[in-house]
Design a protein around this motif. Structure first.
Motif, PDB file in Angstrom:
ATOM      1  N   MET A  46     -20.716  -9.388   3.688  1.00  0.00           N
ATOM      2  CA  MET A  46     -19.832 -10.273   4.441  1.00  0.00           C
ATOM      3  C   MET A  46     -20.488 -11.634   4.689  1.00  0.00           C
ATOM      4  N   PHE A  47     -21.745 -11.605   5.123  1.00  0.00           N
ATOM      5  CA  PHE A  47     -22.400 -12.843   5.553  1.00  0.00           C
ATOM      6  C   PHE A  47     -22.952 -13.664   4.381  1.00  0.00           C
ATOM      7  N   GLU A  48     -23.414 -12.961   3.323  1.00  0.00           N
ATOM      8  CA  GLU A  48     -24.119 -13.678   2.241  1.00  0.00           C
ATOM      9  C   GLU A  48     -23.592 -13.372   0.846  1.00  0.00           C
ATOM     10  N   GLY A  49     -22.676 -12.425   0.735  1.00  0.00           N
ATOM     11  CA  GLY A  49     -22.207 -12.000  -0.597  1.00  0.00           C
ATOM     12  C   GLY A  49     -21.294 -13.019  -1.260  1.00  0.00           C
ATOM     13  N   THR A  50     -21.127 -12.867  -2.568  1.00  0.00           N
ATOM     14  CA  THR A  50     -20.237 -13.754  -3.325  1.00  0.00           C
ATOM     15  C   THR A  50     -18.778 -13.344  -3.085  1.00  0.00           C
ATOM     16  N   ALA A  51     -17.874 -14.234  -3.448  1.00  0.00           N
ATOM     17  CA  ALA A  51     -16.435 -13.929  -3.346  1.00  0.00           C
ATOM     18  C   ALA A  51     -16.116 -12.715  -4.206  1.00  0.00           C
ATOM     19  N   GLU A  52     -16.806 -12.597  -5.345  1.00  0.00           N
ATOM     20  CA  GLU A  52     -16.596 -11.480  -6.275  1.00  0.00           C
ATOM     21  C   GLU A  52     -16.982 -10.154  -5.623  1.00  0.00           C
ATOM     22  N   ALA A  53     -18.135 -10.136  -4.953  1.00  0.00           N
ATOM     23  CA  ALA A  53     -18.608  -8.913  -4.285  1.00  0.00           C
ATOM     24  C   ALA A  53     -17.653  -8.516  -3.153  1.00  0.00           C
ATOM     25  N   LEU A  54     -17.101  -9.504  -2.470  1.00  0.00           N
ATOM     26  CA  LEU A  54     -16.174  -9.242  -1.362  1.00  0.00           C
ATOM     27  C   LEU A  54     -14.830  -8.732  -1.844  1.00  0.00           C
ATOM     28  N   LYS A  55     -14.519  -8.961  -3.123  1.00  0.00           N
ATOM     29  CA  LYS A  55     -13.208  -8.580  -3.669  1.00  0.00           C
ATOM     30  C   LYS A  55     -13.082  -7.082  -3.929  1.00  0.00           C
TER      31      LYS A  55
END
Length: 297
Positions: A46-55
Motif C-alpha cells: 500500500m505505502f510503497e508498492g507499484t500500481a501494478e502490485a496494487l492491482k
C-alpha cells in the motif's frame, strides 16, 4: 442526515494509507493487526508498492477496505453516520462502520472474497464493459438478447451502466450497444466478470464463510447493493451479502433511496472521489465531501 459511503475496487493508489499510519497511533495499530491477520505485509504494498502490485485482486480488495475502515475509525467522535452504503467491496467497509461486523472478521471475509473471486476468474475467462449514454432498459434488453453470459452488473449513475460476463458475449453486446446509440461501450481492464453468474463458484465459497461469521445489529441502516433499501436485520444483511457477488450493484437506486429517506450530506470514506462524482450525477442537489485526516479529533 449524514450518509457515509465507501468505495470499491478501482479506487486504489500507490501510497494509500501512509498518511494515516504516520499520523495516528490507532491507525498504526490497526495496520499492523491487518498484516498479522493477512499473513503478509500489505502495508509495504500500500505505502510503497507499484500500481501494478496494487492491482492484484488479493491485494486491492483488502487495501481499499483497510484504507476506508481505518480512516473511519480515526475520525473518533465526529464519525456519526445516520446511514451507510458501500459500492461492491465497499459494502464490507460500510458494515464495519455501522457496527454490524468487527474489524478482524470483516478483513478475513474481504480476503476470502478476493481469493474466491480470483479463482472464479481463472475458471472462466470473463470481463466487464462500461456503457455510457443509454437508458438502463435498452442495455438490459441487449444483454438478454446476446448469446452467452452477459448481464447488467453496476448501475453507477443515470447513463452509466457496467455490464459483465463472458468475453465473447461482452464483445458482441458492446457492438450491438454502439449500434443502438451508446456513446461508448468500452471493455474495462478488470480480472473477470464480477457481479454476474460467472462468480457463482466464488459466491458458494464465500457463503460458507459469511454464514459462520457473527454479525451484530447495525447502529444505523445500511443500504445494500442487492436491495437498494435500508437494512438493519442481521439475517437479511448476511443473505444480501452472499447474493452480492452474482447480483448487480444498484448504486443509483441506493443513492436515490437514501436521499428519499432524508440524506442531505454524502461523505466518502476511503481512497479517491469516484462515489462523490456518481452521487452528483444521480442528484445534482446532493452535497458531497471527503472524510480527511484533518477531521480527526
Amino acid at each position: 442526515m449524514n450518509a457515509y459511503i465507501f468505495p470499491g475496487q478501482g479506487a486504489q493508489f500507490s501510497g494509500m494509507g501512509l498518511d494515516l499510519y504516520e499520523n495516528s497511533p490507532l491507525a498504526q495499530e490497526l495496520f499492523e493487526q491487518a498484516n498479522s491477520i493477512l499473513g503478509f505485509n500489505i502495508t509495504d504494498i500500500m505505502f510503497e508498492g507499484t500500481a501494478e502490485a496494487l492491482k492484484e485482486t488479493k491485494v486491492t480488495q483488502p487495501a481499499i477496505f483497510l484504507h476506508s475502515v481505518i480512516l473511519a475509525k480515526t475520525l473518533g467522535d465526529s464519525f456519526k453516520p445516520d446511514m451507510v452504503a458501500g459500492h461492491s467491496l465497499g459494502e464490507f467497509s460500510a458494515l464495519v462502520a455501522s457496527g454490524a461486523l468487527n474489524f478482524e472478521d470483516a478483513l478475513k471475509l474481504v480476503s476470502k472474497r478476493a481469493l474466491a473471486m480470483q479463482k472464479a476468474c481463472e475458471i472462466k475467462p470473463s470481463t466487464m464493459a462500461a456503457v455510457l449514454g443509454l437508458e438502463d432498459n435498452i442495455v438490459e434488453e441487449t444483454c438478454a438478447k446476446t448469446e452467452g453470459i452477459v448481464v447488467a452488473a453496476n448501475y453507477n449513475c443515470p447513463g452509466q451502466l457496467v455490464i459483465s460476463g463472458e468475453i465473447e458475449a461482452i464483445n458482441a453486446a458492446c457492438e450491438t450497444l454502439k449500434e443502438v446509440g451508446a456513446r461508448r461501450a468500452l471493455v474495462l481492464p478488470v480480472g473477470g466478470a464480477f457481479h454476474s453468474p460467472v462468480m457463482e463458484p466464488a459466491r458458494e465459497e464465500l457463503a460458507a464463510a459469511i454464514e459462520s461469521t457473527t454479525f451484530s445489529k447495525p447502529n444505523c441502516p445500511i443500504y445494500q447493493n442487492v436491495t437498494a433499501s435500508a437494512v438493519t436485520d442481521e439475517t437479511a444483511i448476511k443473505t444480501n451479502l452472499i447474493s452480492q457477488l452474482t447480483a448487480p450493484v444498484k448504486w443509483t437506486q441506493s443513492v436515490q433511496q437514501m436521499i428519499a429517506d432524508g440524506a442531505t450530506l454524502f461523505t466518502e470514506v476511503g481512497p479517491g472521489k469516484v462515489l462523490q462524482g456518481l452521487v452528483k450525477k444521480i442528484n445534482r442537489q446532493a452535497e458531497v465531501t471527503s472524510a480527511t485526516l484533518e477531521t480527526i479529533s
